[in-house]
Design a protein around this motif. Sequence first.
Motif, PDB file in Angstrom:
ATOM      1  N   SER A 159     -12.833   3.612 -17.611  1.00 17.21           N
ATOM      2  CA  SER A 159     -13.260   4.441 -16.492  1.00 17.21           C
ATOM      3  C   SER A 159     -14.022   5.640 -17.015  1.00 17.21           C
ATOM      4  N   GLY A 160     -14.883   6.140 -16.175  1.00 17.12           N
ATOM      5  CA  GLY A 160     -15.652   7.304 -16.567  1.00 17.12           C
ATOM      6  C   GLY A 160     -16.795   7.571 -15.613  1.00 17.12           C
ATOM      7  N   PRO A 161     -17.579   8.604 -15.898  1.00 18.37           N
ATOM      8  CA  PRO A 161     -18.685   8.984 -15.015  1.00 18.37           C
ATOM      9  C   PRO A 161     -19.952   8.177 -15.310  1.00 18.37           C
ATOM     10  N   VAL A 162     -20.715   7.941 -14.260  1.00 17.42           N
ATOM     11  CA  VAL A 162     -22.035   7.323 -14.396  1.00 17.42           C
ATOM     12  C   VAL A 162     -23.054   8.408 -14.060  1.00 17.42           C
ATOM     13  N   GLU A 163     -23.509   9.093 -15.091  1.00 17.15           N
ATOM     14  CA  GLU A 163     -24.337  10.295 -14.905  1.00 17.15           C
ATOM     15  C   GLU A 163     -25.603  10.010 -14.115  1.00 17.15           C
ATOM     16  N   MET A 164     -26.160   8.816 -14.298  1.00 19.68           N
ATOM     17  CA  MET A 164     -27.432   8.520 -13.632  1.00 19.68           C
ATOM     18  C   MET A 164     -27.266   8.328 -12.126  1.00 19.68           C
ATOM     19  N   LEU A 165     -26.002   8.171 -11.693  1.00 23.77           N
ATOM     20  CA  LEU A 165     -25.735   8.003 -10.267  1.00 23.77           C
ATOM     21  C   LEU A 165     -25.053   9.254  -9.736  1.00 23.77           C
ATOM     22  N   THR A 166     -25.859  10.260  -9.490  1.00 19.07           N
ATOM     23  CA  THR A 166     -25.358  11.527  -8.971  1.00 19.07           C
ATOM     24  C   THR A 166     -26.093  11.854  -7.690  1.00 19.07           C
ATOM     25  N   SER A 167     -25.342  12.123  -6.651  1.00 20.73           N
ATOM     26  CA  SER A 167     -25.956  12.473  -5.378  1.00 20.73           C
ATOM     27  C   SER A 167     -26.735  13.781  -5.518  1.00 20.73           C
TER      28      SER A 167
ATOM     29  N   ASN B 212     -13.172   6.661 -20.776  1.00 19.35           N
ATOM     30  CA  ASN B 212     -11.913   6.402 -21.456  1.00 19.35           C
ATOM     31  C   ASN B 212     -11.500   4.958 -21.254  1.00 19.35           C
ATOM     32  N   TYR B 213     -10.562   4.508 -22.028  1.00 19.47           N
ATOM     33  CA  TYR B 213     -10.121   3.118 -21.955  1.00 19.47           C
ATOM     34  C   TYR B 213      -8.604   3.066 -22.060  1.00 19.47           C
ATOM     35  N   ASP B 214      -8.052   1.943 -21.636  1.00 25.57           N
ATOM     36  CA  ASP B 214      -6.608   1.710 -21.708  1.00 25.57           C
ATOM     37  C   ASP B 214      -6.391   0.209 -21.823  1.00 25.57           C
ATOM     38  N   ILE B 215      -5.780  -0.222 -22.926  1.00 25.77           N
ATOM     39  CA  ILE B 215      -5.458  -1.633 -23.163  1.00 25.77           C
ATOM     40  C   ILE B 215      -3.961  -1.723 -23.413  1.00 25.77           C
TER      41      ILE B 215
ATOM     42  N   PRO C 218     -21.133  13.406 -11.028  1.00 26.21           N
ATOM     43  CA  PRO C 218     -21.620  12.033 -10.862  1.00 26.21           C
ATOM     44  C   PRO C 218     -20.552  11.103 -10.311  1.00 26.21           C
ATOM     45  N   LEU C 219     -20.976   9.895 -10.048  1.00 27.64           N
ATOM     46  CA  LEU C 219     -20.080   8.826  -9.619  1.00 27.64           C
ATOM     47  C   LEU C 219     -19.065   8.530 -10.724  1.00 27.64           C
ATOM     48  N   GLN C 220     -17.798   8.350 -10.333  1.00 29.49           N
ATOM     49  CA  GLN C 220     -16.747   7.935 -11.263  1.00 29.49           C
ATOM     50  C   GLN C 220     -16.463   6.455 -11.029  1.00 29.49           C
ATOM     51  N   PHE C 221     -16.322   5.713 -12.115  1.00 26.61           N
ATOM     52  CA  PHE C 221     -16.220   4.253 -11.988  1.00 26.61           C
ATOM     53  C   PHE C 221     -15.114   3.743 -12.895  1.00 26.61           C
ATOM     54  N   ALA C 222     -14.390   2.752 -12.419  1.00 24.22           N
ATOM     55  CA  ALA C 222     -13.363   2.092 -13.221  1.00 24.22           C
ATOM     56  C   ALA C 222     -13.536   0.592 -13.090  1.00 24.22           C
ATOM     57  N   LEU C 223     -13.342  -0.092 -14.184  1.00 23.11           N
ATOM     58  CA  LEU C 223     -13.486  -1.545 -14.218  1.00 23.11           C
ATOM     59  C   LEU C 223     -12.388  -2.092 -15.115  1.00 23.11           C
ATOM     60  N   GLY C 224     -11.774  -3.197 -14.707  1.00 21.68           N
ATOM     61  CA  GLY C 224     -10.708  -3.722 -15.536  1.00 21.68           C
ATOM     62  C   GLY C 224     -10.331  -5.143 -15.190  1.00 21.68           C
ATOM     63  N   THR C 225      -9.435  -5.662 -15.985  1.00 24.27           N
ATOM     64  CA  THR C 225      -8.909  -7.005 -15.766  1.00 24.27           C
ATOM     65  C   THR C 225      -7.427  -7.000 -16.102  1.00 24.27           C
TER      66      THR C 225
ATOM     67  N   ARG D 266      -5.100   3.614 -26.017  1.00 26.93           N
ATOM     68  CA  ARG D 266      -5.922   4.320 -25.044  1.00 26.93           C
ATOM     69  C   ARG D 266      -6.675   5.427 -25.768  1.00 26.93           C
ATOM     70  N   GLY D 267      -7.715   5.895 -25.120  1.00 28.66           N
ATOM     71  CA  GLY D 267      -8.472   6.959 -25.757  1.00 28.66           C
ATOM     72  C   GLY D 267      -9.779   7.202 -25.050  1.00 28.66           C
ATOM     73  N   ASP D 268     -10.616   8.017 -25.684  1.00 27.31           N
ATOM     74  CA  ASP D 268     -11.891   8.409 -25.113  1.00 27.31           C
ATOM     75  C   ASP D 268     -13.026   7.658 -25.778  1.00 27.31           C
ATOM     76  N   LEU D 269     -14.015   7.333 -24.961  1.00 25.86           N
ATOM     77  CA  LEU D 269     -15.271   6.770 -25.431  1.00 25.86           C
ATOM     78  C   LEU D 269     -16.344   7.847 -25.295  1.00 25.86           C
ATOM     79  N   ASP D 270     -17.579   7.469 -25.489  1.00 27.39           N
ATOM     80  CA  ASP D 270     -18.664   8.438 -25.365  1.00 27.39           C
ATOM     81  C   ASP D 270     -18.893   8.815 -23.908  1.00 27.39           C
ATOM     82  N   ASN D 271     -19.453   9.982 -23.726  1.00 30.05           N
ATOM     83  CA  ASN D 271     -19.942  10.433 -22.415  1.00 30.05           C
ATOM     84  C   ASN D 271     -18.852  10.503 -21.354  1.00 30.05           C
ATOM     85  N   GLY D 272     -17.649  10.889 -21.774  1.00 29.27           N
ATOM     86  CA  GLY D 272     -16.593  11.122 -20.801  1.00 29.27           C
ATOM     87  C   GLY D 272     -15.854   9.886 -20.349  1.00 29.27           C
TER      88      GLY D 272
END
Length: 1003
Positions: A547-555, A458-461, A561-568, A450-456
């Motif tokens: 998971s992380g923020p999607v800066e371009m999608l901010t109300s 993070n990942y977990d495998i 911004p919107l926080q998003f998580a995606l996984g399998t 697990r760890g951090d990616l760019d722009n806030g």
Amino acid sequence: MNGNTIKSRLLASSVFAGVAFMASASILATAQEADPAVDTVAAPAAEDTTARQATVYVTGTRIQSPGVVSSSPIATVGRAELEVAQTVEVERLFKDLPITVPGDGQNTNNGTAGATTVNLRALGTQRSLILVDGKRMTPFDVNGQVDVSAIPVNMLERVDVVTGGASAVYGSDAMAGAINFITRQDFAGVEVDSKYTVTEEGDGQIYDIATLFGANFDGGRGNVTVSMGHTDRKPVLLGDRELGLFGIATSEGPNEGGAPASPEANCDNPDTTAFSSGVGSTTTIPTTLDLTGGSLQIRNDGTVGPRCSRFNFNPFNYYQTPQQRYNAFTTARYEITPNIEAYARASFSSINVTQQVAPSGVFGNVFEVPLQNPFLSDPARTAILGQINTFLAGNPAVGFDDVGVNDLNDNGIFDDQDSITVPIRRRTTELGTRSTSYDSNTFQILTGLRGDLDNGWNYDISFAHGESDRTNTSAGYSNVANIATALNTISADTCTTPGGSTTDGCVPLDLFSTGFGSITPAMAAYAGATALEKRNYTQNVASASISGPVEMLTSPFADSPLQFALGTEYREESGSTTPDECLKLAPTSCLGGAGGNLLPVSSSFDVIELFAETIVPLISGKQFAQDVSLELGGRISDYSSVGQNETWKAGVNWALTDSFRVRVMQQKAVRAPNIGELGSPITTGLGDASFDPCSDGNPNAIDADLAALCVATGVNPALVGIVGDIVSGQINQFQGSDPNALPDAETADTFTAGFVYQPGFNLGPLQGTTISLDYYDIEISDYIDAFKPQEVLDQCYIVGNLEECAKINRIGGSLATAGSGVDTYTTNLDYIRTEGVDLVASTGLDFDQYGALDFSFYGSFLMTQESLSKEGLDPIDCLGKFGNDCYPTPEFRFQQRTSWSMGPASLSLNWRHLGEVEIQDSQKANTFDGFEKIKAQDYFDLTGSYQINDMVGLTVGVRNLFEEDLPVVGNEAGSTDANSGNTFPSTYDVFGRTYTIGLKATF
């Protein structure tokens, strides 16, 4: 969704919305709200390095970012509560929580699986998903249940319980909710914790020692923590307590004058009572022959007469089962680079639990007995012939086959050269008690990055592999197959049939010449049996998420911004059970009194899942809208067993001020059938029922309509109201997966709505106040279960439903004879629903140099608890009820703790309240008036602790301080696993006052 459900949810939403608006007008605080679901412990830092922030675990969402708040209601048991509870395993914590009913555990004897399980919201142990740090634990058997006693308490930082279907976040099984055990992070040092518990009677001792070792290394970049522990729990027999010494008939009431009467001298034997007392089992000693026209019981001198005794099975059973438990649990992490952290978890448990019940025997098993059996006395032989021939003469329509006569000499007359096939009842007390030892070894290994990616981001495998291996050893049983051979003899020395066939190695069995002692050691060796069953389960889980923020999608109205998580996730599970040949033998195995037979189960399934989740901040920093966010999630699952299904969630989290937050969540959850539900062959077993309506145990008059239904289900017209009743509230049943209707996935529709008030200022003298109120409504459609035996009986004999009558299988008109029973196959039933409101509050007072007082309250108001097996049947209503279908389910339960602390000393009083319950309506007619209600119970637990120095602390606790009287309801008021020793020992405090002393040293 029915109309009442919609109305309830609309009403709940209106109430919470109204409270929110009223509160927002009066709450002016602006202090920052502390999120109780976020833990940000910092590890010790090395010189010139930045302290590492610990991993954030937010239960109820995959979005793991500081500041995230789940819209689902979460109950948290923190480390402080774990310490003061002085429990050696988590079972006691969950039994005390007002949102659970007892699962399997230390006070379950007849019906235990030798494990500890959790039953959230009374929806079933298989519908509560068990997690450790957000990852699944390995089940202990094919029914998909997890043994939580494998989790060491000293490794826990807190326990989060999320209410409602959490399948969109965690996958299948999270129907009632999910339980997330959060482990301690970055522990450094040594901790040794020992506890000793004993009842006021001086028994029931529990010895426990647990050690914790932890070390940070490489400048804080890594940590290894190891927990090891051992628990030794001693047994308590029902016979060790006055209440449990003798059984009490639920229909008859307390035993007048104390101990029930003993049988006449010629019938008296160890552990027997007079038949007229109504106390005990009709499978007794001396032997009883359930002949057509009435039972005959042998006397100690070999003569026969009407029934004269019952067997007092109570004292042999356990109020508390013995356990030997060894645990090892390890967590490790290492920061490879600033953006990559490797982590691992390994756990191992070795647990032995033993259950014990009364001696074995033959429990209405049907045997062929020659009239020339050498152990039958002449008076006994004459009585048998006389009774059968008299019955045949008075009922010309009844033939030899109907009464079990085997006309061996083909003369058309039942005489002493013939044999009779007859249900026989006799306790084989000479063999000792029956017991089953459950030996379980379970391990799980998890590794990940697990760890951090760019722009806030993070990942977990991760990948986890777990296995459970169990061996169940049943001993002290009679061998029914061998007994059949040993009774069908005309010789006292060899097992020789009337036809002259002899079985080598067989020892003829004497059940007829007298009472206790007629079975010699040689006979016992041949007539006894030990049986083994192996159970194996394997689980593999591979998952990856980002998971992380999607800066371009901010109300435009929000700051973040919107926080998003995606996984399998890919998961495969396989399980098997392997009984020995004895256990396979139909209809009830070779074991006398085992209740049924077992057949092998071997099956597997796999599932691949995709999930996504988002938290969308809509408004922030506005009046009455400090923070408004939308929470959405979805999961697509493709099962090899039941195909594809979808789950989702949609919720709103609305902070009107920094102190007041409203949360609403709607979810769809799915549970796929587990291996046991999909692949169990049809076998026999025991269920619970009040009485056989066609038998001599029916307390009501049998009218013509009922008699016709009895005849239609296999009772000879001449035997209606004469056939023997079921024994001790237990009925034979045929169980397993319905081959014509294998279960599909069940679906839960879950709605929660509530608010949290956490002011950032003091309310007068009160400090740190938090109040939360949450409404929940969980309805599970097509739930996987089996019809209750009582449902089948009621629908057939009361309603006249012929479809249900077809499920009743009699032998010789009886439902008590081995091989008879009721079909109760596992399939999809209609619905099960629970609804209620939870109130959680805490606050405190600071008295400066005189210490501080803290108050906490956790209450649950139950509004609905019901299930329906099929349209057209009556719902089973468990709200405020107890019975064969309902654990004691009060409408109101709470736990309130008051704690005082000053310097190194503290004192805590815990008040546990369980509201009044009454017997199910269907059982009232056959229940003693004084047993129809259990009054509200109030228990008080007092714990004191003192920190002797920086390293050593002492804790002393008293549970059930005022020794609340134990409710008495007899032995047939509820299901066998729950109702034992004339009470409900898993629900109510069965031991009176108990003491615990603990000593903890930290280095």
